[in-house]
Design a protein around this motif. Structure first.
Motif, PDB file in Angstrom:
ATOM      1  N   LEU A 262       0.834  -1.198   0.000  1.00  0.00           N
ATOM      2  CA  LEU A 262       0.000   0.000   0.000  1.00  0.00           C
ATOM      3  C   LEU A 262       0.868   1.247   0.000  1.00  0.00           C
ATOM      4  O   LEU A 262       0.564   2.219  -0.713  1.00  0.00           O
ATOM      5  CB  LEU A 262      -0.940  -0.006   1.207  1.00  0.00           C
ATOM      6  N   ALA A 263       1.956   1.237   0.759  1.00  0.00           N
ATOM      7  CA  ALA A 263       2.844   2.401   0.796  1.00  0.00           C
ATOM      8  C   ALA A 263       3.440   2.679  -0.583  1.00  0.00           C
ATOM      9  O   ALA A 263       3.558   3.837  -1.001  1.00  0.00           O
ATOM     10  CB  ALA A 263       3.952   2.179   1.822  1.00  0.00           C
ATOM     11  N   GLN A 264       3.802   1.629  -1.290  1.00  0.00           N
ATOM     12  CA  GLN A 264       4.392   1.804  -2.615  1.00  0.00           C
ATOM     13  C   GLN A 264       3.392   2.400  -3.601  1.00  0.00           C
ATOM     14  O   GLN A 264       3.732   3.323  -4.343  1.00  0.00           O
ATOM     15  CB  GLN A 264       4.906   0.459  -3.139  1.00  0.00           C
ATOM     16  N   VAL A 265       2.166   1.875  -3.615  1.00  0.00           N
ATOM     17  CA  VAL A 265       1.204   2.396  -4.591  1.00  0.00           C
ATOM     18  C   VAL A 265       0.728   3.785  -4.205  1.00  0.00           C
ATOM     19  O   VAL A 265       0.423   4.613  -5.074  1.00  0.00           O
ATOM     20  CB  VAL A 265       0.014   1.440  -4.784  1.00  0.00           C
ATOM     21  N   GLN A 266       0.675   4.078  -2.904  1.00  0.00           N
ATOM     22  CA  GLN A 266       0.270   5.421  -2.474  1.00  0.00           C
ATOM     23  C   GLN A 266       1.307   6.477  -2.856  1.00  0.00           C
ATOM     24  O   GLN A 266       0.966   7.650  -3.001  1.00  0.00           O
ATOM     25  CB  GLN A 266       0.034   5.454  -0.963  1.00  0.00           C
ATOM     26  N   ALA A 267       2.555   6.048  -3.023  1.00  0.00           N
ATOM     27  CA  ALA A 267       3.617   6.974  -3.401  1.00  0.00           C
ATOM     28  C   ALA A 267       3.771   7.103  -4.911  1.00  0.00           C
ATOM     29  O   ALA A 267       4.545   7.950  -5.382  1.00  0.00           O
ATOM     30  CB  ALA A 267       4.943   6.520  -2.789  1.00  0.00           C
ATOM     31  N   ASP A 268       3.047   6.295  -5.667  1.00  0.00           N
ATOM     32  CA  ASP A 268       3.141   6.311  -7.128  1.00  0.00           C
ATOM     33  C   ASP A 268       2.406   7.522  -7.678  1.00  0.00           C
ATOM     34  O   ASP A 268       1.216   7.717  -7.417  1.00  0.00           O
ATOM     35  CB  ASP A 268       2.529   5.020  -7.680  1.00  0.00           C
ATOM     36  N   GLU A 269       3.095   8.333  -8.437  1.00  0.00           N
ATOM     37  CA  GLU A 269       2.511   9.579  -8.957  1.00  0.00           C
ATOM     38  C   GLU A 269       1.287   9.317  -9.823  1.00  0.00           C
ATOM     39  O   GLU A 269       0.337  10.090  -9.834  1.00  0.00           O
ATOM     40  CB  GLU A 269       3.558  10.355  -9.761  1.00  0.00           C
ATOM     41  N   ARG A 270       1.283   8.208 -10.550  1.00  0.00           N
ATOM     42  CA  ARG A 270       0.134   7.899 -11.405  1.00  0.00           C
ATOM     43  C   ARG A 270      -1.101   7.592 -10.562  1.00  0.00           C
ATOM     44  O   ARG A 270      -2.215   8.008 -10.896  1.00  0.00           O
ATOM     45  CB  ARG A 270       0.461   6.710 -12.310  1.00  0.00           C
TER      46      ARG A 270
END
Length: 278
Positions: A262-270
């Motif tokens: 979740l942390a990784q996708v929340q940090a994804d600009e897209r």
């Protein structure tokens, strides 16, 4: 096929095509040799020219708990419709394990194969008691009257008792389902799936409309089920997703936009741009 194989396993099936071609499995046995319980590749679906699913590829491992998030219209519910046979894709591959091509099966057959789905709105028999709802689900292949008046085996009674404890409705077992709270109805519907011992659970927005306390208890229930079943959860409540998720898939415009913790996708600009906002 040799007589020895016939004696050991009875009649065996070979997949006609797709992943696992040529692998021999027992009837009713799920082939997990490739480390996937669910596999979608390059799936496309259009409704009146609108691309609801656009090249979707995703795979779920045995025992995995995967959360699917994304904006409205991203294709999350349509994806579940495809897996359960409600919607047929225009093209693509959808396999359950290594040898079961779900596109060759009806909705009823897919449920019998071991895929259980809970919809956004709970669908329970409100005039029946909690226990009767579970009993009916357990004996779902029989007529309604036969199910309610039939005699359960000791093993079946033990299974119902176990599920009642899991969904924390053992104290409500004689209560009419229509008198339950919204959250309790959701748990009962999950219980109705569990008594059928599905290999894969699809849960569509399981905490929508719940109180904070009900949401927390639902998270505890799902985490208890993790590993016993493969579970796919579609949800918008990010607090709930954070509570249960190890791996998250973000859908947008019918395909996978991002995948990871979740942390990784929340940090994804897209993802921030199309779903989370700033």
């Amino acid at each position: 096929m040799s007589p020895d194989l016939l004696e050991q396993g009875g009649e065996r099936l070979r997949a006609a095509s797709g992943p696992g071609y040529g692998r021999v499995v027992l009837p009713g046995q799920l082939d997990l040799a490739h480390g996937r319980i669910l596999y979608l590749e390059d799936v496309h679906v259009s409704f009146d020219g609108f691309r609801a699913i656009n090249g979707l590829s995703i795979d779920i491992s045995p025992g995995e708990l995967r959360c699917i998030i994304g904006p409205n219209g991203a294709g999350k519910t349509t994806m579940m419709d495809i897996i359960t046979g409600k919607t047929r894709p225009d093209r693509g591959t959808v396999f359950f394990g290594g040898t079961i091509d779900l596109l060759r099966h009806s909705e009823a057959q897919i449920a019998q194969l071991g895929i259980g789905r809970k919809f956004q709105r709970p669908t329970v028999f409100e005039a029946l008691s909690v226990y009767e709802n579970l009993e009916l689900a357990l004996q779902g292949s029989r007529a309604l009257s036969a199910s309610l008046w039939g005699v359960l085996s000791g093993e079946q009674r033990d299974r119902l008792a176990e599920v009642l404890m899991l969904i924390r409705l053992q104290d409500q077992m004689t209560r009419a389902a229509g008198l339950l709270s919204h959250g309790q109805k959701q748990w009962l519907e999950i219980g109705m799936l569990l008594v059928q011992d599905p290999k894969l659970l699809l849960l569509d927005e399981p905490v929508a409309g719940m109180t904070d306390q009900e949401t927390e208890r639902t998270a505890e229930l799902i985490l208890t089920l993790k590993g016993r079943h493969s579970i796919v959860v579609v949800e918008h409540d990010m607090g709930f997703v954070d509570r249960i998720a190890e791996k998250v898939t973000v859908l947008a415009e019918g395909s996978v936009l991002a995948e990871g913790s979740l942390a990784q996708v929340q940090a994804d600009e897209r993802v921030i741009e199309v779903y989370l906002g700033r």
